[in-house]
Design a protein around this motif. Structure first.
Motif, short mmCIF file in Angstrom:
data_model
loop_
_atom_site.label_atom_id
_atom_site.label_comp_id
_atom_site.label_asym_id
_atom_site.label_seq_id
_atom_site.Cartn_x
_atom_site.Cartn_y
_atom_site.Cartn_z
N THR A 148 0.85 -1.20 0.00
CA THR A 148 0.00 0.00 0.00
C THR A 148 0.88 1.24 0.00
OG1 THR A 148 -0.09 -0.23 2.41
CG2 THR A 148 -1.98 -1.05 1.17
N LYS A 149 0.28 2.36 -0.35
CA LYS A 149 1.02 3.61 -0.46
C LYS A 149 1.69 3.97 0.88
CE LYS A 149 0.33 8.30 -2.25
NZ LYS A 149 1.56 8.30 -3.04
N GLY A 150 2.94 4.34 0.81
CA GLY A 150 3.66 4.77 2.02
C GLY A 150 4.28 3.65 2.83
N LYS A 159 6.87 1.17 4.15
CA LYS A 159 8.33 1.25 4.11
C LYS A 159 8.90 -0.14 3.83
CE LYS A 159 9.19 5.40 6.84
NZ LYS A 159 8.71 6.13 5.69
N VAL A 160 9.60 -0.25 2.69
CA VAL A 160 10.07 -1.56 2.23
C VAL A 160 11.59 -1.55 2.08
CG1 VAL A 160 9.99 -3.26 0.35
CG2 VAL A 160 7.91 -2.01 0.98
N LEU A 161 12.23 -2.60 2.62
CA LEU A 161 13.63 -2.87 2.35
C LEU A 161 13.68 -4.04 1.37
CD1 LEU A 161 16.72 -2.72 2.84
CD2 LEU A 161 16.37 -4.29 4.77
N ASP A 162 14.33 -3.83 0.22
CA ASP A 162 14.53 -4.92 -0.74
C ASP A 162 16.00 -5.29 -0.67
OD1 ASP A 162 14.73 -6.48 -3.20
OD2 ASP A 162 12.75 -5.67 -3.66
N LEU A 163 16.27 -6.47 -0.12
CA LEU A 163 17.62 -6.87 0.27
C LEU A 163 18.21 -7.85 -0.75
CD1 LEU A 163 19.69 -6.53 2.56
CD2 LEU A 163 18.51 -8.37 3.79
N GLY A 164 19.43 -7.56 -1.21
CA GLY A 164 20.00 -8.35 -2.30
C GLY A 164 19.18 -8.08 -3.55
N CYS A 165 18.93 -6.79 -3.76
CA CYS A 165 17.89 -6.33 -4.71
C CYS A 165 18.31 -6.39 -6.17
CB CYS A 165 17.51 -4.89 -4.38
SG CYS A 165 18.97 -3.80 -4.42
N GLY A 166 19.61 -6.64 -6.44
CA GLY A 166 20.07 -6.55 -7.82
C GLY A 166 19.78 -5.16 -8.37
N PHE A 218 11.45 -0.93 8.97
CA PHE A 218 10.68 -1.30 7.77
C PHE A 218 9.42 -2.10 8.10
CE2 PHE A 218 15.11 -0.73 6.56
CZ PHE A 218 14.98 0.16 5.50
N ASP A 219 8.37 -1.82 7.33
CA ASP A 219 7.13 -2.60 7.44
C ASP A 219 7.26 -3.95 6.76
OD1 ASP A 219 5.57 -0.37 8.57
OD2 ASP A 219 5.84 0.54 6.60
N LEU A 220 8.10 -3.98 5.72
CA LEU A 220 8.24 -5.19 4.90
C LEU A 220 9.69 -5.29 4.44
CD1 LEU A 220 7.01 -7.57 3.20
CD2 LEU A 220 6.51 -5.88 1.42
N THR A 240 13.12 -4.93 10.92
CA THR A 240 11.67 -4.99 10.66
C THR A 240 10.92 -4.54 11.91
OG1 THR A 240 12.04 -6.91 9.22
CG2 THR A 240 9.77 -6.48 9.89
N ARG A 241 9.92 -3.70 11.74
CA ARG A 241 9.15 -3.23 12.90
C ARG A 241 8.24 -4.35 13.41
NH1 ARG A 241 4.06 -3.00 11.99
NH2 ARG A 241 3.19 -2.58 9.92
N PRO A 242 7.92 -4.38 14.70
CA PRO A 242 6.97 -5.37 15.22
C PRO A 242 5.64 -5.28 14.46
CG PRO A 242 8.04 -4.20 17.02
CD PRO A 242 8.43 -3.49 15.76
N GLY A 243 5.13 -6.43 14.06
CA GLY A 243 3.91 -6.44 13.24
C GLY A 243 4.20 -6.43 11.76
N GLY A 244 5.48 -6.26 11.40
CA GLY A 244 5.88 -6.26 9.99
C GLY A 244 6.12 -7.67 9.48
#
Length: 270
Positions: free
Chosen positions: A34-36, A38-45, A103-105, A129-133
């Motif tokens: 969803t909009k906003g 916060k995502v970390l894409d790890l080993g993202c190429g 991060f949320d995800l 990662t935040r709790p609940g993420g």
């Protein structure tokens, strides 16, 4: 230099990633972004999943160990006119530059699995990662009969033995290992879910031409050919991979390639 950094900077994974874009987008659409968010894409190429995440409105940070892929990702972000996605260098087993519970995800599709020290990788992903993420990983599966697991297996059989203490990346494709590693980071078994999923390699050329890209640009295959050269076994390796790529091609168009590869999709609730 970190051998992992050398492995991925030696090639140019961008050339392979182009065949993975459609599956990357499809996977991202299933993540409920969803909009906003916060995502970390790890080993993202160069952003096969990071760019689609940003296009859905997430604020995305892509982290990869290879400088050339970080540069390629930032260029793609700019070319797509995205202001909510950026890439930076980093090591999945030590994300010291990232704060706790940010991060949320956290997403890592065929990325963090290649980092050494898998227990550290799991701890770092949980820490940021935040709790609940959530954490979502895509990992290749050892001895799976489909494309990438077989490329890695064949490549390893032609390469010198790994250094002492080396832990194979495909051990992330074994459920009990995943449970043990995240357990070490304080995650209960009940909070980890698994499903077998499929990635398609779609390429507008023949399987042999796609193999040519792997031979020229994909770190593990490049290393295997380099080792085979020294042992006079290049023709054997080429033939073995030719059989693999051609036998797994599902495209009905003789001039095109579509090869499915099975992977373990891991979802962790933090």
């Amino acid at each position: 230099m970190n051998p992992n950094k050398a492995l991925w900077e030696n090639g140019d994974f961008t050339r392979i990633a182009q065949s993975m874009r459609e599956s990357g987008e499809a996977l991202v659409r299933s993540l409920g972004i969803t909009k906003g968010l916060k995502v970390l894409d790890l080993g993202c190429g160069d952003g096969t999943t990071a760019l689609p995440e940003a296009k859905l409105g997430a604020d995305v940070l892509g982290v990869d160990i290879a400088q050339n892929l970080v540069e390629a990702g930032n260029k793609r972000t700019k070319d797509h006119g995205l202001t909510n996605c950026k890439f930076q260098e980093g090591d999945a087993s030590n994300l010291h530059e990232l704060k706790d519970k940010t991060f949320d995800l956290v997403v890592s599709i065929f990325g963090a699995m290649f980092a050494p020290k898998p227990f550290d990788v799991a701890k770092e992903m949980v820490r940021v990662t935040r709790p609940g993420g959530r954490i979502v990983m895509g990992n290749w599966i050892p001895n799976d009969p489909t494309l990438v697991a077989q490329i890695l297996k064949i490549s390893a059989s032609y390469s010198p033995p790994p250094p002492e203490g080396f832990i194979s990346p495909v051990t992330w494709g074994i459920e009990n290992n995943v449970i043990e590693r995240f357990g070490g980071a304080g995650i209960a078994k009940e909070n980890i879910a698994f499903v077998r999923d499929t990635y398609l390699f779609n390429f507008p050329g023949t399987p042999s031409e796609l193999l040519g890209l792997f031979r020229t640009y994909y770190g593990p295959t490049m290393n295997a050919f380099e080792a085979a050269e020294k042992n006079g076994r290049v023709a054997d390796l080429q033939k073995e991979l030719e059989v693999l790529f051609n036998s797994q091609n599902k495209s009905l168009d003789k001039g095109a390639t579509s090869i499915p590869a099975t992977f373990l999709r891991v979802t962790v609730g933090v």
